[in-house]
Design an enzyme around this catalytic site. Structure first.
Site, PDB file in Angstrom:
ATOM      1  N   GLU A  44       0.724  -1.311   0.137  1.00 52.48           N
ATOM      2  CA  GLU A  44      -0.101  -0.099  -0.051  1.00 52.48           C
ATOM      3  C   GLU A  44       0.916   1.195   0.081  1.00 52.48           C
ATOM      4  O   GLU A  44       2.052   0.961  -0.053  1.00 52.48           O
ATOM      5  CB  GLU A  44      -1.063  -0.066   1.311  1.00 52.48           C
ATOM      6  CG  GLU A  44      -1.831  -1.281   1.159  1.00 52.48           C
ATOM      7  CD  GLU A  44      -2.990  -1.211   2.177  1.00 52.48           C
ATOM      8  OE1 GLU A  44      -3.055  -0.541   3.185  1.00 52.48           O
ATOM      9  OE2 GLU A  44      -3.792  -2.030   2.018  1.00 52.48           O
ATOM     10  N   GLU A  55      -1.553 -10.132  -5.989  1.00 49.92           N
ATOM     11  CA  GLU A  55      -1.658 -10.961  -7.044  1.00 49.92           C
ATOM     12  C   GLU A  55      -0.908 -10.375  -8.403  1.00 49.92           C
ATOM     13  O   GLU A  55       0.037 -10.961  -8.975  1.00 49.92           O
ATOM     14  CB  GLU A  55      -3.172 -11.019  -7.873  1.00 49.92           C
ATOM     15  CG  GLU A  55      -3.989 -11.900  -6.731  1.00 49.92           C
ATOM     16  CD  GLU A  55      -4.719 -10.880  -5.772  1.00 49.92           C
ATOM     17  OE1 GLU A  55      -4.163  -9.829  -5.398  1.00 49.92           O
ATOM     18  OE2 GLU A  55      -5.844 -11.396  -5.280  1.00 49.92           O
TER      19      GLU A  55
HETATM   20  N1  THU Z   1      -6.060  -6.623  -2.309  1.00 50.11           N
HETATM   21  C1  THU Z   1      -5.211  -7.499  -3.051  1.00 50.11           C
HETATM   22  O1  THU Z   1      -4.045  -7.560  -2.562  1.00 50.11           O
HETATM   23  N2  THU Z   1      -5.771  -8.365  -3.777  1.00 50.11           N
HETATM   24  C2  THU Z   1      -7.117  -8.158  -4.398  1.00 50.11           C
HETATM   25  O2  THU Z   1      -7.360  -8.711  -5.045  1.00 50.11           O
HETATM   26  C3  THU Z   1      -7.741  -7.402  -3.471  1.00 50.11           C
HETATM   27  C4  THU Z   1      -7.195  -6.394  -2.736  1.00 50.11           C
HETATM   28  C5  THU Z   1      -5.233  -5.474  -1.441  1.00 50.11           C
HETATM   29  C6  THU Z   1      -5.482  -4.099  -1.845  1.00 50.11           C
HETATM   30  C7  THU Z   1      -5.050  -3.258  -0.484  1.00 50.11           C
HETATM   31  O3  THU Z   1      -3.977  -3.051  -0.193  1.00 50.11           O
HETATM   32  C8  THU Z   1      -6.194  -4.323   0.342  1.00 50.11           C
HETATM   33  O4  THU Z   1      -6.186  -5.444  -0.310  1.00 50.11           O
HETATM   34  C9  THU Z   1      -7.651  -3.785   0.573  1.00 50.11           C
HETATM   35  O5  THU Z   1      -8.353  -3.609  -0.527  1.00 50.11           O
END
Ligand code: THU
Length: 147
Positions: A44, A55
């Site tokens: 993030e 992913e």
């Molecule tokens: N996130 C993922 O890593 N993969 C996904 O397919 C959905 C969302 C992460 C992005 C963000 O850091 C957190 O999950 C909340 O959305």
């Protein structure tokens, strides 16, 4: 490789997640056609929108190492419900592996999808006039949907 092993790699990758804003840690383990595994976690950012999902991190790592053909991806979170990949990750996975099997777990809950059911009628090279892509993929979605 047993799916349990791939899920375990996703759990391990989840420990690397940098998710101070959402608190939602995600790990992913991507299995290549030759059986190698590349992992990723969400990263993030204070500007929120620059966040990269687990992913896509795994795909980028695998592609950077020379792999473009994928069999399965395992995803792990600490949530109660197994989550499918977000739309952006589906599109990025579809670039290399439109039929990849997606396994997701959260606690005891598990789900499995094929990417082409999560992202039907994906945008692909064939819509950008790529003849090579058309030959490789067969009839395009636009041909089938033309009325
Ligand atoms: N996130 C993922 O890593 N993969 C996904 O397919 C959905 C969302 C992460 C992005 C963000 O850091 C957190 O999950 C909340 O959305």
């Amino acid at each position: 490789m047993a799916i349990e092993e791939l899920l375990e790699r996703a759990r391990e990758a989840r420990d690397g997640a940098y998710a101070p804003y959402s608190g939602f840690s995600v790990g992913a383990a991507l299995e290549t056609a030759d059986g190698s595994v590349f992992t990723g976690c969400n990263v993030e950012n204070a500007s929120y929108g620059l966040t990269v999902c687990a992913e896509r991190t795994a795909v980028a790592t695998a592609v950077a190492a020379g792999h473009r053909s994928f069999r399965r991806i395992a995803i792990s979170t600490f949530d109660d419900t197994a989550t499918p990949p977000c739309g952006a990750c589906r599109q990025v996975l579809a670039e290399f592996a439109p039929e990849v099997e997606v396994y997701s777990e959260a606690g005891e809950h598990r789900m499995m999808w094929r990417l082409d059911e999560l992202l039907p009628a994906r945008f692909s090279r064939i819509f950008a006039g790529d003849d090579e892509g058309i030959r490789a993929s067969g009839p395009s979605h636009s041909e089938r949907m033309d009325v």
